[in-house]
Write a protein that holds these residues in place. Structure first.
Motif, PDB file in Angstrom:
ATOM      1  N   PRO A  59      -6.968  -3.993  -0.738  1.00  0.00           N
ATOM      2  CA  PRO A  59      -6.702  -3.729   0.682  1.00  0.00           C
ATOM      3  C   PRO A  59      -7.799  -2.852   1.274  1.00  0.00           C
ATOM      4  O   PRO A  59      -8.429  -2.057   0.574  1.00  0.00           O
ATOM      5  N   GLU A  60      -8.037  -3.024   2.562  1.00  0.00           N
ATOM      6  CA  GLU A  60      -9.037  -2.219   3.249  1.00  0.00           C
ATOM      7  C   GLU A  60      -8.365  -1.460   4.388  1.00  0.00           C
ATOM      8  O   GLU A  60      -7.443  -1.957   5.025  1.00  0.00           O
ATOM      9  N   TYR A  61      -8.867  -0.249   4.636  1.00  0.00           N
ATOM     10  CA  TYR A  61      -8.314   0.551   5.725  1.00  0.00           C
ATOM     11  C   TYR A  61      -9.195   0.404   6.962  1.00  0.00           C
ATOM     12  O   TYR A  61     -10.418   0.529   6.890  1.00  0.00           O
ATOM     13  N   SER A  62      -8.571   0.079   8.081  1.00  0.00           N
ATOM     14  CA  SER A  62      -9.295  -0.069   9.342  1.00  0.00           C
ATOM     15  C   SER A  62      -9.137   1.202  10.172  1.00  0.00           C
ATOM     16  O   SER A  62      -8.020   1.554  10.575  1.00  0.00           O
ATOM     17  N   ASN A  63     -10.259   1.890  10.403  1.00  0.00           N
ATOM     18  CA  ASN A  63     -10.214   3.084  11.259  1.00  0.00           C
ATOM     19  C   ASN A  63      -9.904   2.706  12.699  1.00  0.00           C
ATOM     20  O   ASN A  63      -9.262   3.470  13.429  1.00  0.00           O
ATOM     21  N   THR A  67      -4.787   1.436  10.248  1.00  0.00           N
ATOM     22  CA  THR A  67      -3.809   0.873   9.314  1.00  0.00           C
ATOM     23  C   THR A  67      -4.534   0.094   8.223  1.00  0.00           C
ATOM     24  O   THR A  67      -5.734  -0.174   8.326  1.00  0.00           O
ATOM     25  N   THR A  68      -3.801  -0.266   7.189  1.00  0.00           N
ATOM     26  CA  THR A  68      -4.357  -1.089   6.119  1.00  0.00           C
ATOM     27  C   THR A  68      -4.360  -2.544   6.562  1.00  0.00           C
ATOM     28  O   THR A  68      -3.382  -3.041   7.110  1.00  0.00           O
ATOM     29  N   TYR A  70      -5.201  -6.693   5.525  1.00  0.00           N
ATOM     30  CA  TYR A  70      -5.197  -7.601   4.386  1.00  0.00           C
ATOM     31  C   TYR A  70      -6.012  -8.851   4.721  1.00  0.00           C
ATOM     32  O   TYR A  70      -6.307  -9.119   5.880  1.00  0.00           O
TER      33      TYR A  70
END
Length: 202
Positions: A59-63, A67-68, A70
């Motif tokens: 998973p990646e976190y979006s600034n 939120t995370t 997918y």
């Protein structure tokens, strides 16, 4: 952390493109049982998440969104097809959207496939694989096959000048190959539409 899990993790983080994985990706590293155990352990540790059909992702976190995020449904669909060695091409409303024939983003992604019928629910989006005879599509480039699917969806009797202009616009924007060399095995009426499309370009 074991050597196996280290190797698996290094493989994941060094993979280019969408970071979606199946057990098949790690067969050169360990046996299936060990791979599955290590994937579960990494899930428990929060390093990866389980998606659908035994697929896993980092998973990646979006600034920006705070939120995370997918992998998108299209990437997941492609990974499912890769896992089972299916050949797929978008069809129905999804093909119409990808080629500019429709501006409505579908919440159902439908693919013509040489595999069995399958339907998945992924984050509120249906991914559907429809068993179809796509033999004549296998030697086509992706965009040519996509154009063929659009013609099939709209139908011979509904494909007029408006549709030819949209097809021309898609071709002009996305394609450079000599399409005439590709289309010898598609239905004659589709060949005629493509030739008319090419006339629009001249």
């Amino acid at each position: 952390m074991s050597t196996t899990i280290n190797e698996m993790w290094n493989f994941m983080i060094n993979t280019s493109g969408p970071k979606i994985f199946s057990v098949n990706d790690f067969i050169s590293i360990a046996d299936r049982s060990s791979i599955e155990s290590n994937l579960k352990l990494m899930c428990d540790q929060g390093k990866i998440v389980k998606l659908i059909d035994e697929l896993y992702a980092i998973p990646e976190y979006s600034n920006l969104l705070n939120t995370t995020v997918y992998p998108n449904a299209n990437h997941v669909a492609k990974k499912i097809a890769e896992k089972y060695q299916w050949k797929i091409i978008p069809t129905d409303d999804y093909a119409l959207n990808l080629t500019g024939f429709s501006t409505q983003v579908p919440n159902i992604l439908t693919f013509a496939s040489d595999g069995p019928y399958r339907k998945y629910d992924y984050n509120g989006i249906d991914i559907i694989f429809k068993n179809t005879n796509i033999k004549y599509l296998t030697n086509l480039s992706r965009n040519t096959a996509l154009m063929v699917q659009v013609m099939k969806v709209i139908g011979k009797n509904n494909f007029g000048q408006k549709e030819i202009k949209k097809l021309t616009s898609f071709y002009r924007t996305h394609m450079s190959e000599n399409i005439l060399k590709e289309i010898k095995n598609i239905p004659i009426w589709m060949q005629e539409i493509i030739k008319e499309m090419l006339d629009e370009l001249n």
